[in-house]
Design a protein around this motif. Structure first.
Motif, short mmCIF file in Angstrom:
data_model
loop_
_atom_site.label_atom_id
_atom_site.label_comp_id
_atom_site.label_asym_id
_atom_site.label_seq_id
_atom_site.Cartn_x
_atom_site.Cartn_y
_atom_site.Cartn_z
N GLY A 192 -3.21 -5.36 11.61
CA GLY A 192 -3.01 -4.08 12.26
C GLY A 192 -4.28 -3.25 12.37
N GLU A 193 -4.08 -1.98 12.67
CA GLU A 193 -5.19 -1.04 12.85
C GLU A 193 -5.27 -0.13 11.63
N LEU A 194 -5.99 -0.57 10.62
CA LEU A 194 -6.15 0.20 9.40
C LEU A 194 -7.61 0.64 9.26
N VAL B 106 -10.19 4.65 -2.40
CA VAL B 106 -10.37 5.03 -1.01
C VAL B 106 -8.99 5.35 -0.44
N VAL B 107 -8.96 5.95 0.76
CA VAL B 107 -7.71 6.24 1.44
C VAL B 107 -7.56 5.29 2.62
N ALA B 108 -6.48 4.53 2.62
CA ALA B 108 -6.17 3.65 3.75
C ALA B 108 -5.19 4.37 4.66
N HIS B 109 -5.47 4.37 5.96
CA HIS B 109 -4.54 5.01 6.89
C HIS B 109 -4.58 4.29 8.23
N GLY B 110 -3.54 4.52 9.02
CA GLY B 110 -3.38 3.83 10.29
C GLY B 110 -2.00 3.21 10.36
N ASN B 111 -1.93 2.03 10.96
CA ASN B 111 -0.65 1.34 11.11
C ASN B 111 -0.89 -0.16 10.92
N GLY B 112 -0.31 -0.73 9.86
CA GLY B 112 -0.52 -2.15 9.61
C GLY B 112 0.05 -2.58 8.28
N GLN B 113 -0.23 -3.82 7.93
CA GLN B 113 0.25 -4.40 6.68
C GLN B 113 -0.95 -4.76 5.81
N LEU B 114 -0.98 -4.20 4.63
CA LEU B 114 -2.12 -4.30 3.72
C LEU B 114 -1.71 -5.13 2.51
N VAL C 158 1.83 0.01 5.83
CA VAL C 158 1.14 1.30 5.94
C VAL C 158 1.58 2.03 7.20
N LYS C 159 2.18 3.20 7.00
CA LYS C 159 2.57 4.07 8.12
C LYS C 159 1.83 5.40 8.03
N GLU C 160 1.40 5.76 6.83
CA GLU C 160 0.66 6.99 6.60
C GLU C 160 -0.38 6.73 5.53
N GLN C 161 -1.06 7.77 5.09
CA GLN C 161 -2.15 7.61 4.14
C GLN C 161 -1.66 7.11 2.78
N ILE C 162 -2.45 6.23 2.19
CA ILE C 162 -2.16 5.74 0.84
C ILE C 162 -3.47 5.53 0.11
N PHE C 163 -3.50 5.88 -1.15
CA PHE C 163 -4.69 5.67 -1.98
C PHE C 163 -4.68 4.24 -2.51
#
Length: 245
Positions: free
Chosen positions: A40-42, A70-78, A24-29
């Protein structure tokens, strides 16, 4: 036994056939309840929050399903999973792809999500990634073909399909409509007809219809019923409710 950490996790790839890792580098549904872990920081924001209104208006055009994501955003691995079902990612390049709604797990913000003309499916349009689950590995079939509706995962770059009923089923429908419980249609009686050009995504096994709602399954068939059949169906439902009290 393999033990993973942020450095050894795959990026935007399957961890195994049952889970998928999103870098995750930007917003994702993502679909609610499908996140199984993350590094990370999600942050996870509900649809309709003021910060995300513009993203939702641009990418999500399926109000019936707005509370399923939902929308996941931040910086990390999901890491996503779906009850042990197979997971795969599909890359769209200025294309369209329609997926069974309950199997859609996530998509990037540059992909527009719209309700399909076929109930229970969502159409993804644009360029980006779409993550979906399936009941077993997915097979890709060229058109034209007919597929058991419970085995259809979705289709790409082809017109909206239609239902095909075998004559024996059409002939016997009126007598079967009165049976409110235990009513099912097999793929030998009812199929989805795909014509034109494109690709159909087929699951390796049918969905478990025994766990699906009998009422919702019957409601999908109501347009076929006449006044007399609807009256019989109503009486049958009333009788069943009396017996369950």
């Amino acid at each position: 036994m393999t033990v993973y950490n942020p450095a050894t996790l795959p990026k935007n790839d399957n961890l195994n056939r049952f889970s998928y890792v999103i870098d995750v580098k930007e917003q994702i549904f993502i679909r609610k309840g499908k996140m199984i872990a993350f590094y990370g920081e999600l942050r996870f924001e509900a649809m309709g929050s003021s910060v995300l209104d513009l993203i939702v208006r641009t990418a999500f055009n399926a109000p019936k399903y707005v509370h399923h994501f939902v929308v996941a955003h931040g910086n990390g691995q999901l890491i996503l999973g779906d009850n042990g079902n197979d997971l795969a990612c599909y890359d769209l390049d200025n294309a369209n792809m329609t997926i069974r709604a309950q199997n859609l797990l996530g998509f990037t913000k540059d992909v527009v999500c719209q309700e399909s003309t076929l109930p229970g499916y969502l159409t993804m349009i644009g360029t980006g990634k779409v993550i979906a689950s399936s009941n077993g590995p997915v097979h890709f079939l060229e058109l034209p073909c007919r597929v058991d509706e419970q085995a259809v995962l979705g289709w790409a770059d082809c017109p909206s399909p239609s239902y095909h009923y075998d004559y024996a089923h059409v002939q016997g429908w009126a007598s079967a409509a009165g049976a409110l419980t235990g009513f099912t249609l097999s793929g030998e009686e009812k199929q989805i007809d795909f014509t034109g050009a494109g690709t159909v995504l087929v699951q390796s096994s049918e969905l478990n219809t025994e766990n699906s709602s009998t009422l919702s399954h019957l409601l999908s068939q109501l347009p076929m019923l006449g006044k007399d059949e609807l009256s019989k169906l109503s009486l049958s439902a009333q009788q069943q409710m009396k017996e369950e009290r």
